[in-house]
Design a protein around this motif. Structure first.
Motif, PDB file in Angstrom:
ATOM      1  N   THR A 170       0.806  -0.641  -0.042  1.00 30.80           N
ATOM      2  CA  THR A 170      -0.260   0.119   0.074  1.00 30.80           C
ATOM      3  C   THR A 170       0.808   1.501   0.047  1.00 30.80           C
ATOM      4  O   THR A 170       0.481   2.363  -0.859  1.00 30.80           O
ATOM      5  N   LEU A 171       2.014   1.186   0.868  1.00 34.81           N
ATOM      6  CA  LEU A 171       2.570   2.538   1.047  1.00 34.81           C
ATOM      7  C   LEU A 171       3.565   2.398   0.131  1.00 34.81           C
ATOM      8  O   LEU A 171       3.856   4.505  -0.383  1.00 34.81           O
ATOM      9  N   ARG A 172       4.259   1.599  -1.365  1.00 38.40           N
ATOM     10  CA  ARG A 172       4.595   1.888  -1.944  1.00 38.40           C
ATOM     11  C   ARG A 172       3.980   2.642  -3.927  1.00 38.40           C
ATOM     12  O   ARG A 172       4.845   3.477  -4.323  1.00 38.40           O
ATOM     13  N   LYS A 173       2.721   2.100  -3.186  1.00 39.61           N
ATOM     14  CA  LYS A 173       1.341   3.249  -4.043  1.00 39.61           C
ATOM     15  C   LYS A 173       1.321   5.071  -3.940  1.00 39.61           C
ATOM     16  O   LYS A 173      -0.040   5.076  -3.879  1.00 39.61           O
ATOM     17  N   GLN A 211       4.122  10.545   5.713  1.00 45.68           N
ATOM     18  CA  GLN A 211       2.827  10.201   6.680  1.00 45.68           C
ATOM     19  C   GLN A 211       3.945   9.030   7.701  1.00 45.68           C
ATOM     20  O   GLN A 211       4.521   9.795   8.819  1.00 45.68           O
ATOM     21  N   ILE A 212       4.256   8.230   7.472  1.00 49.36           N
ATOM     22  CA  ILE A 212       4.647   7.247   8.337  1.00 49.36           C
ATOM     23  C   ILE A 212       6.345   7.030   8.232  1.00 49.36           C
ATOM     24  O   ILE A 212       6.933   7.702   9.273  1.00 49.36           O
ATOM     25  N   TRP A 213       6.715   8.050   7.739  1.00 50.44           N
ATOM     26  CA  TRP A 213       8.537   8.009   7.597  1.00 50.44           C
ATOM     27  C   TRP A 213       8.581   9.248   9.018  1.00 50.44           C
ATOM     28  O   TRP A 213       9.821   9.292   9.103  1.00 50.44           O
ATOM     29  N   GLU A 214       8.198  10.673   8.605  1.00 53.07           N
ATOM     30  CA  GLU A 214       7.820  11.349   9.523  1.00 53.07           C
ATOM     31  C   GLU A 214       7.887  10.923  10.627  1.00 53.07           C
ATOM     32  O   GLU A 214       8.293  11.208  11.209  1.00 53.07           O
TER      33      GLU A 214
END
Length: 352
Positions: A73-76, A83-86
């Motif tokens: 999901t995140l790659r798309k 948001q998750i990387w933050e």
């Protein structure tokens, strides 16, 4: 102490991941998406999985991980990934030595995605495999109820180390469960517990902290001899356990206290420290297979606190055959003194 480093890394990794989940909860937008099985996934799920697997790979690079999430999901979804990387970038323990032990910060989004996907192992009965549920009880998390960050180490299919981070449970081990514990919970002062156990070495609880580990103390199941006085826990979601059959079992056992509905493996932690007594998770479909990450940590914590954990047939949970407990049906957990009596009634009500 056997598995001393594994326990320390697991405790600190779960504590750091719990900090991340609490930060996400207090954000207005939690970034929920839907997987194929329709259960919600949040920024907290992905962030916690990345942080914990990063710590495992830095300390035990040969170990495998069976995790709940993957990064498809995140790659798309660029916005969700950012948001998750933050969250991952900004989540640190307030202790330099603890952070160093966990491998320090992740250095890129690519490293974060690779860490999440490292949890795709199929499990099995050979070698060292970690079972990880980054947020067990995602629906509870979303509504401010109970949830848990769960991590367990299995060696040749046997659970050796288990850790649960429960941010919304009261720190006080003697605080009794009530019917409202699964509703509108929060991480205010006096809440947040880290449960842990090593096979053969007992179980402990300690307050969740923001730096190194807080002092811990041993926990034990309540010495219950009269099953009619039991407090039992069950899942909030009717799709996870049959509420009607739970009620029928309680009636036959003479239990008059209302069942306590709460999400996640916080139920395991609650009965392990004597706040509750019984945990029943009764199968709602013949073809349903429990996931190993939903039970591995709680299983060893309850057993090391003096309890018994079996399926509805009285068999030990078998974590050696893959990502699911396909040779088990349901879960019955409770004190040794009453487990046989409870199991007998469970079998009677279910027609086993």
């Amino acid at each position: 102490m056997v598995y001393e480093k594994e326990l320390l890394v697991a405790q600190l990794a779960v504590q750091r991941a719990s900090i991340a989940t609490k930060r996400v909860f207090h954000q207005t937008a939690k970034g929920a998406v839907s997987k194929d099985d329709k259960s919600p996934v949040t920024i907290g799920d992905f962030g916690a999985q990345a942080l914990i697997i990063h710590a495992i790979r830095k300390n035990f690079p040969e170990d495998k991980v069976v995790g709940e999430e993957d990064s498809d999901t995140l790659r798309k979804n660029d916005e969700l990934r950012q948001q998750i990387w933050e969250v991952v970038q900004n989540t640190k323990l307030e202790d330099a030595e603890a952070e160093k032990l966990l491998g320090g910060p992740l250095t890129s989004e690519s490293e974060m995605l690779d860490a999440i996907d490292y949890g795709k192992d199929e499990g099995g009965g050979r070698g060292r495999i970690w079972a990880l549920d980054p947020i067990d009880g995602t629906k509870g998390f979303l509504r401010g109820g109970q949830y848990a960050v769960c991590l367990a180490l299995m060696v040749d299919g046997d659970v050796k180390v288990g850790v649960l981070g429960c941010p919304n449970l009261p720190i006080d081990d003697s605080a009794p469960l009530d019917v409202k514990i699964g509703e509108n919970a929060n991480d205010e002062a006096g809440k947040g517990v880290l449960f842990s156990a090593v096979l053969g070495q007992g179980a402990t609880s300690r307050p969740l902290g923001t730096a190194g580990l807080q002092p811990g103390k041993s926990i034990a199941m309540k010495n219950l001899t009269d099953v009619s006085q039991a407090t039992f826990c069950e899942s909030v979601e009717a799709a996870h356990s049959s509420h009607g059959e739970n009620a029928a079992i309680a009636k036959k056992l003479g239990i008059t206290k209302p069942g306590v509905r709460m999400d996640s493996q916080s139920k395991y932690g609650s009965i392990a420290r004597g706040a509750g007594d019984l945990y029943l998770r009764l199968p709602v479909r013949k073809d349903y297979q429990e996931k190993i990450w939903d039970h591995a940590a709680g299983d060893v914590i309850v057993r090391e606190a003096g309890g018994v954990v079996t399926d509805i047939h009285g068999k030990r949970l078998d974590f050696s055959i893959g990502r699911t407990l396909r040779d088990n049906k349901g879960v019955v957990a409770g004190p040794k003194g009453v487990h046989d009596a409870v199991l007998s009634v469970v079998k009677e009500v279910l027609g086993v």
